[in-house]
Structures are given as C-alpha cells and as structure tokens.
Design an enzyme around this catalytic site. Sequence first.
Site, PDB file in Angstrom:
ATOM      1  N   HIS A 193      18.885   3.380  40.090  1.00 51.49           N
ATOM      2  CA  HIS A 193      18.831   4.883  40.495  1.00 51.49           C
ATOM      3  C   HIS A 193      17.549   4.994  41.547  1.00 51.49           C
ATOM      4  CE1 HIS A 193      16.887   5.124  36.694  1.00 51.49           C
ATOM      5  NE2 HIS A 193      16.180   6.041  37.024  1.00 51.49           N
ATOM      6  N   ASP A 209      14.883   2.058  34.537  1.00 55.98           N
ATOM      7  CA  ASP A 209      13.601   2.935  33.917  1.00 55.98           C
ATOM      8  C   ASP A 209      13.031   1.846  32.864  1.00 55.98           C
ATOM      9  OD1 ASP A 209      13.886   5.610  35.087  1.00 55.98           O
ATOM     10  OD2 ASP A 209      15.830   5.643  33.986  1.00 55.98           O
ATOM     11  N   ARG A 260      14.867  14.507  31.103  1.00 56.86           N
ATOM     12  CA  ARG A 260      15.467  13.011  30.931  1.00 56.86           C
ATOM     13  C   ARG A 260      15.193  12.600  29.371  1.00 56.86           C
ATOM     14  NH1 ARG A 260      13.587   7.940  34.091  1.00 56.86           N
ATOM     15  NH2 ARG A 260      11.857   7.724  32.302  1.00 56.86           N
ATOM     16  N   HIS A 270      15.492   1.732  41.224  1.00 57.57           N
ATOM     17  CA  HIS A 270      14.535   1.257  39.958  1.00 57.57           C
ATOM     18  C   HIS A 270      15.612   1.467  38.720  1.00 57.57           C
ATOM     19  CE1 HIS A 270      13.585   5.448  39.796  1.00 57.57           C
ATOM     20  NE2 HIS A 270      13.438   5.217  38.650  1.00 57.57           N
TER      21      HIS A 270
HETATM   22  C1  SIN Z   1      14.653   8.913  37.188  1.00 57.47           C
HETATM   23  O1  SIN Z   1      15.030   8.940  36.084  1.00 57.47           O
HETATM   24  O2  SIN Z   1      14.131   8.151  37.939  1.00 57.47           O
HETATM   25  C2  SIN Z   1      14.636  10.385  37.718  1.00 57.47           C
HETATM   26  C3  SIN Z   1      15.965  10.653  38.434  1.00 57.47           C
HETATM   27  C4  SIN Z   1      15.990  11.827  39.069  1.00 57.47           C
HETATM   28  O3  SIN Z   1      15.012  12.557  39.054  1.00 57.47           O
HETATM   29  O4  SIN Z   1      16.916  12.343  39.502  1.00 57.47           O
END
Ligand code: SIN
Length: 276
Positions: free
Chosen positions: A252, A97, A267, A95
């Site tokens: 990612h 974000d 994040r 996906h």
């Molecule tokens: C995300 O931004 O989807 C999380 C990525 C992660 O937890 O490594």
Amino acid sequence: MDVVPLGGALGAEIRGVDVRSPKDDEVAAIREALLENEVVFFRDTNLDDDGHLAFASRFGKPSVFPLFAIQGETAPTFQTIIDGPESPPSADYWHTDVTWTAEPPMAAFLRATLVPDRGGDTMWGSMTAAYDALSDRMRVFCDGLTVRHDNTSFIRGLERKMGADAVASFANKLREAYPPVEHPLVRTHPETGRKALMWGGGFMREIVQLAKDEGEALFGFLGRHIDQSIFHTRWRWRVGDLAIWDERSTVHRALGDHFPRAREVRRCVIDGDRPV
Ligand code: SIN
C-alpha cells in the site's frame, strides 16, 4: 452483508454490517471476504479507538508496535499518522508494514479521523496478482531468493519527523531489538496457499543470493512491475471509514497529494507469523 468488488485485481467494499457489534458469522464472512479481496473497506463506521481495537481483536491478537515494545509497553497500540504542514506525508511509496521484524503483521486496520478536502487517498496493490503476472521463468527465478530487511529507513523517517536528537535515545535500542532479518522474496500465503511477492519497499536492503548490482536490477524491475495500475485499487476516505488489508499479500501507499493540508489516520495491526 454485501461484498461489492472495487477493482479488477483486489479490493471490495463491505456493506450492511455494523462493525461496532458484529456477530460471529459476520466476522467469519468478513475474514473470508478479506482473503478473497485482500483489502476490504467499510464506510462511516462510527468506530472510536476502543471499538476499533475491539473489532481488530476479533481477527487476531492486536500487536504492540515495536517502537512502543522497546519502551516497555505491553498493551496493544495504535499508530496515529498525522500529516500536515509541519509533518509532510512520509508513506507515499509501495510497502508492506514492519517487514523489518521476523514476524510481520498479518493484517492492518486503518481508520480515518481527519480527511483533507482534497487528496490523501490510499492505494493498495495485489502482490498475488503481480506474482501471477510474471513469466514462468521469472517466477522460478524469484521463488528461491531471500531479501534482507532492516529498520534503517524507519529510523530515518522518525529522525525527519522528530529530529535526530529525540530519536537517538531509542534508535540503538530499536536496532538491537530488531536486527536485520531475511524474508523470502516470494511468500506462500498460510491460508489461501497462493504465492505473492513480499515487498517491503524501503525496508528491503539486498537480495541475499545475488551480487549487489544484480539485486538492484531485480528490485528496479519488480518495483516497476508492481507499479502497474492493473494490480491496484484506491480508496477515497471519509472520516470514520475503516480499511482492513491482508499484510501477507498486498502493498500500500498513502498518497501525499493533499500536502500541506492536514490528514490523520489511526492504525492497529494484528500479529502475523514468519513468512515462508
Ligand atoms: C500506512 O500504513 O502506511 C498508512 C496508510 C495511510 O496513511 O493511508
């Protein structure tokens, strides 16, 4: 500062810079490395939350996450993602974000604060490389298409984590504040000029110009296409590591293979603009 490439398609580790107090020319060089490599990593940064946010703000305006914005928050926010026995991993799918907003983020800054003794890596995929690898005919076909994105799967995810009752109070507000939005299937990067597939994963509802089953077939094909390892890189976390990725050209996924061991990452993202 050394930029050490990690994979064939994308990813580089940046060494020799202290991200707690980077000079302007170092920030410029990191930005350049990010544009070239699409995701960059820093080992053992020793950043705390304030330092993390301060570093991100050197690259753009840290965003207020929509969930907090609808609750009146105006200060930039961290999302703390906690996995554990009571809160299974929920981001183990490709996906980009927050594509359910009209102006999804430009870049994300993710720091590991608790790393399991095994598993829990994150993977990224280059959507420029995936687009470039399509046949000429398929690129032309995809170029003019748009996709409707919405926050249904995001709200469902919250319901699974927090319970439907807890989410009910703000789910409608979230739907109203962020109605379905149309984005191009292929976007042009505003800085590099390169084209990339825009892949929101579960946030993508339908391809506007195609019949339902045609759109599903194309999603199925593209989903398998971007899943090829030639487009990927992977990071094995240590506490304090920081990853920055370009949300305009990558996807990612956070692997769930550490479950039920605990994992925590934080994040923040910086504001982006309308994909074209
Ligand atoms: C995300 O931004 O989807 C999380 C990525 C992660 O937890 O490594």
